[in-house]
Motif scaffolding. Structure first.
Motif: not given
Ligand SMILES: [Zn+2]
Length: 221
Positions: A17, A37-42, A44-45, A48
């Motif tokens: 990131s 999808p799990d790591c993609t969500r992580k 994104r967090r 941010r």
């Protein structure tokens, strides 16, 4: 048998990131993210949180020299012309992160046999010396038991393989530390293709190790 882990550690995602990973490791993470999808969500967090931290930093005044460098840089930039002929689109199953290397399909690459069961094709070398390659293992075929002088990152692209710690399917991310001996075996149903990044020469731990290792090390020099 220890728990098998199929996703990158949070520290690795945080470095991704922040843009601070070597290119070869970033390629593995990008490829995994396309399947996870799990790591993609992580991620994104993490992105941010990173941008909130950036906003809290006080901006430093730009020096004249910096402004001039920026203007000079702008002058050197030109628009990239569109290709005259549209290139054949790569197969949909090729991860976007790898399309700069795999223009059409895996089968069109210049594979080189390293044993009866395994073929390899080198995609690139990272500036830190890491080797980025694809490995293709025949159905039911296995690699020789080996350790590494550096870390090894693997992402399963097609098929699946197992080792002492578990079974890995498409998109799974496997990190093997230095000196962790393992012996991957492809499942019987189909061949297995993996993206592999090795940061140091592999070390065979079997019968012919003393004979083979000096040759492998030399190919990394
Ligand atoms: Zn994941």
């Amino acid at each position: 048998m220890k728990e098998s882990r199929k996703h990158p550690y949070d520290e690795l995602l945080a470095s991704y990131s922040a843009g601070s990973l070597p290119l070869s490791q970033a390629l593995c993470i990008s490829t995994h993210l396309e399947h996870c999808p799990d790591c993609t969500r992580k991620l994104r967090r993490l992105n941010r949180v990173g941008s909130e931290l950036m906003q809290q930093l006080q901006p430093a005044p730009a020096t004249d020299a910096l402004k001039q460098r920026l203007l000079d840089r702008l002058d050197t930039l030109t628009d990239t012309p569109a290709p005259a002929v549209a290139e054949a689109a790569p197969e949909a199953s090729i991860p976007r992160a790898l399309r700069q290397f795999v223009k059409k399909g895996y089968q069109d690459l210049s594979w080189r046999s390293v044993s009866a069961n395994i073929q390899t094709v080198e995609l690139c070398r990272d500036s830190n010396g890491a080797r980025v390659e694809l490995l293709k293992i025949k159905p039911g075929g296995s690699a020789v038991t080996h350790t590494h002088l550096g870390d090894e990152y693997t992402v399963v692209l097609e098929g699946s393989f197992s080792d002492e710690d578990g079974l890995y399917a498409q998109g799974d991310f496997v990190l093997r530390g230095k000196n962790e001996a393992h012996r991957p075996v492809a499942t019987q149903d189909r061949e297995c293709i993996c993206l592999a990044v090795t940061e140091g020469p592999i070390q065979f731990t079997g019968l012919f190790s003393r004979l083979l290792n000096p040759f492998i090390r030399r190919s990394y020099a």
